[in-house]
Design a protein around this motif. Structure first.
Motif, short mmCIF file in Angstrom:
data_model
loop_
_atom_site.label_atom_id
_atom_site.label_comp_id
_atom_site.label_asym_id
_atom_site.label_seq_id
_atom_site.Cartn_x
_atom_site.Cartn_y
_atom_site.Cartn_z
N MET A 201 0.70 -1.25 -0.02
CA MET A 201 0.04 -0.02 0.15
C MET A 201 0.98 1.26 -0.08
O MET A 201 0.43 2.17 -0.46
N GLY A 202 1.91 1.10 0.84
CA GLY A 202 2.79 2.32 0.69
C GLY A 202 3.22 2.50 -0.68
O GLY A 202 3.46 3.84 -1.11
N ASP A 203 3.75 1.53 -1.35
CA ASP A 203 4.15 1.77 -2.79
C ASP A 203 3.17 2.38 -3.39
O ASP A 203 3.39 3.45 -4.40
N VAL A 204 2.06 1.85 -3.60
CA VAL A 204 1.01 2.54 -4.36
C VAL A 204 0.66 3.67 -4.26
O VAL A 204 0.31 4.61 -4.94
N LEU A 208 0.83 7.03 -6.53
CA LEU A 208 -0.35 7.81 -6.84
C LEU A 208 0.15 9.32 -6.60
O LEU A 208 -0.33 10.32 -7.43
N ILE A 209 0.59 9.67 -5.28
CA ILE A 209 0.76 10.89 -5.08
C ILE A 209 1.49 11.74 -5.86
O ILE A 209 1.22 12.78 -6.12
N VAL A 225 -5.64 15.08 1.22
CA VAL A 225 -6.71 14.05 1.09
C VAL A 225 -5.64 12.75 1.36
O VAL A 225 -5.99 11.76 2.10
N PHE A 226 -4.36 12.77 0.90
CA PHE A 226 -3.38 11.60 1.06
C PHE A 226 -3.29 11.50 2.61
O PHE A 226 -3.22 10.31 3.23
N THR A 414 -1.65 2.98 -11.22
CA THR A 414 -0.27 2.75 -10.66
C THR A 414 0.39 2.11 -11.68
O THR A 414 0.08 1.35 -12.25
N HIS A 415 1.73 2.52 -11.70
CA HIS A 415 2.54 1.99 -12.73
C HIS A 415 2.79 0.39 -12.47
O HIS A 415 2.83 0.02 -11.21
#
Ligand code: SF4
Length: 594
Positions: A201-204, A208-209, A225-226, A414-415
């Motif tokens: 989740m941290g990666d995603v 995204l941010i 929001v993040f 996400t990539h």
């Protein structure tokens, strides 16, 4: 005065004289006694201490760290993350550490010492710090200086007066387990899957941010929001009920699970795994996070050069002085930053494990040189390799599946993880994939991959001062740049000093990348045959196009987000026009234009 030459009679005498000299010199150097190195015996972190000992950790982005801390806390540990390392921490690292270390060593080691000094200033006695805090970190056996981190932590802590402070290594089970009794840090199913979720989740979130913020319509909305989204997911991870079959089973089955340990453990393993990955709680939490993020308004028509970040693991992850606040600087200068997930590193390790196992099999196989008629031996050799490949291959499949599943659950933009085989193949002509240490061949592979697939306008490699593998990469990057003439590649050495100089070099490369992005956008706009105002008008009438999770199909050969977006919007406009024209023909049904 003539020197009197000593006559040496034969070889035996030479050997005797050499031995005598060796003994003399060893005595002078203090090597005449056996001096084997022994790893210092450390006080164990035991289960009884869990309620009063705080686990410290750090080294990732704030998104990863907040989620990891929540998992620790959810599993009943006291846990705190260290602040982002800054220049004073780097200087403390230099003061108390060994000479000649790489830059991340100084930053991370100094950061721990600085934090302990801060605790002391807050009024906690040194003895209480030694008793009530431990540091949790990853370890390695090298071959680069990563293998020396553990020793460096201990050395600097000792020099700073914190001798005996406990350093727990993720790799080394002896450091985690207590010498006797129950270990303080216990790797349970809940802990393992919780950490897996937190990392992914941290990666995603991190990806995204950096994808959303450059295009936000209302400044500051993405950060706000993040922050809220990550906080609420942390609450969820912290307060989630652990799956226990004895509680979930129907009343009639409870006594069976109570009396049968094997049955209870088996159901608990699968139940916990399901709960962490597919459970209602986690899916609801991800769904609500997705909704919150999708409410941010974006304008994807802003033309921005895409800067792909590569380099050493820590330098390309930290968001502070360790890389001159490079991501913040790039965004301020109008770029879109393409960050690297930590998951790529894990995928690389798995790929390397497989490649190494295969390459070393001729010497590691159970039967060295069986003759062709020794069928049993040949079969054992063959099956041994296949078993190994299958085991690592299963790990790779699961890792990819879990990463992409998290990415889909959190918006789906996400990539993707890059295929490791392709990275190795692209890098191999320049950098042998078996040259280990740091990022190995990844820096070269990524540089070529993102260039030949037109996925960015420039590649920025963040290389710490004194980094052995990055220096090797740098050496061959000149050959890479020579081969791919239109590549904009800039290596920046992050040294803890010289931020202004580094920023100015990046500004120059970014200038070229901006021209590249603008030219690409103008060509794409020309291809649409429409004006930007017409496209913007259409977007204004279709609010879904202002949502970050609106899926824009990728077109080969185009790197810019704005260029990709206008081509897609133009297609939609053309489709709408065609449908509108068909609607005017009597008897033709009009499908939904959107
Ligand atoms: S990869 Fe480079 S910077 Fe990182 S630990 Fe190894 S030598 Fe140090």
């Amino acid at each position: 005065m003539a020197t009197k030459l000593v006559q040496i009679e034969d070889d035996v005498e030479i050997k005797q004289r050499l031995e005598a000299e060796r003994v003399r010199l060893r005595k002078i150097a203090g090597l005449d006694r056996p001096t084997h190195f022994h790893r210092p015996v450390e006080r164990a972190f035991t289960a009884e201490e869990r309620s009063k000992v705080t686990i410290l950790f750090g080294g990732f982005t704030w998104k990863h760290e907040d989620l990891i801390r929540a998992v620790f806390q959810g599993c009943g540990y006291r846990c705190e993350k260290l602040p982002v390392p800054d220049v004073p921490a780097f200087q403390i690292g230099k003061e108390y550490g060994n000479n000649g270390q790489c830059n991340p060593t100084y930053f991370t080691v100094g950061n721990l010492v600085q934090y302990l000094q801060f605790l002391e200033k807050e009024g906690i006695s040194r003895q209480d710090i030694l008793n009530n805090y431990v540091f949790f970190t990853a370890g390695s056996c090298g071959p680069c200086r990563f293998g020396m981190y553990e020793a460096e932590y201990r050395f600097a802590l000792k020099n700073a007066g914190f001798d005996g402070f406990r350093v727990l290594l993720f790799k080394d089970s002896d450091g985690i387990k207590a010498a006797s009794g129950e270990p303080g840090l216990k790797f349970t199913i809940d802990f393992g899957f919780g950490m897996l979720n937190a990392l992914l989740m941290g990666d995603v979130f991190n990806d995204l941010i950096y994808q959303i913020r450059p295009f936000e319509t209302n400044k500051g909305e993405t950060d706000r929001v993040f922050r809220e989204t990550v906080d609420s997911l942390c609450d969820d991870l912290k307060n989630r009920d652990s799956f226990e079959i004895e509680q979930r089973a129907p009343d009639w089955a409870k006594p069976k699970f109570k009396s049968n340990k094997i049955l209870r453990n088996t159901f608990n393993v699968f139940g916990k795994m399901h709960e962490h990955m597919w459970g209602k709680d986690i899916l609801n939490a991800l769904g609500s996070a997705r909704e919150k993020m999708n409410a941010i308004e974006v304008d994807r028509t802003k033309v921005k050069p895409v800067a792909k970040i590569t380099g050493e693991f820590w330098a390309q992850t930290t968001e502070g002085d360790g890389n001159f606040h490079m991501f913040e600087f790039l965004e301020r200068e109008g770029a879109q930053v393409l960050v690297e997930p930590i998951a790529t590193w894990v995928a690389y390790l798995l790929y390397q494990a497989k490649a190494h196992a295969k390459a070393k099999w001729p010497v590691n196989r159970p039967h060295r040189d069986p003759k062709w008629w020794e069928l049993k031996k040949n079969l054992v050799n063959e099956m041994g390799l296949r078993k190994k490949m299958l085991g690592i291959g299963a790990g790779q499949v699961m890792w990819n599946y879990f990463y992409h599943r998290t990415a889909r659950s959190l918006g789906g933009i996400t990539h993707h993880l890059v295929n490791q085989k392709e990275l190795a193949a692209l890098a191999h002509p320049f950098y042998n994939q078996f040259a280990r240490g740091g990022e190995g061949h990844l820096e070269v592979g990524k540089n070529v991959y993102y260039t030949v697939h037109h996925l960015c306008h420039m590649v920025l490699a963040l290389k710490p001062f004194g980094c052995m593998p990055s220096s090797q990469s740098d050496g061959v990057q000149s050959a890479v740049v020579n081969k791919f003439k239109d590549m904009i590649f800039l290596p920046i050495e992050t040294s803890g000093e010289g931020e202004v100089n580094a920023h100015s070099r990046v500004q120059m490369a970014l200038g070229e990348a901006k021209v590249k992005a603008k030219t690409e956008f103008e060509q794409c706009l020309k291809m649409t045959g429409k004006s930007l105002d017409e496209i913007k008008e259409y977007i204004a009438e279709h609010p879904e196009l202002k949502r970050p999770f609106y899926q824009v199909p990728h077109r080969e050969g185009i790197a810019g987000t704005a260029a990709q977006f206008i081509l897609h919007v133009s297609d939609r406009m053309d489709k709408s026009t065609k449908l509108w024209r068909r609607a005017r023909v009597p008897g033709v049904a009009v499908p939904n234009a959107a």
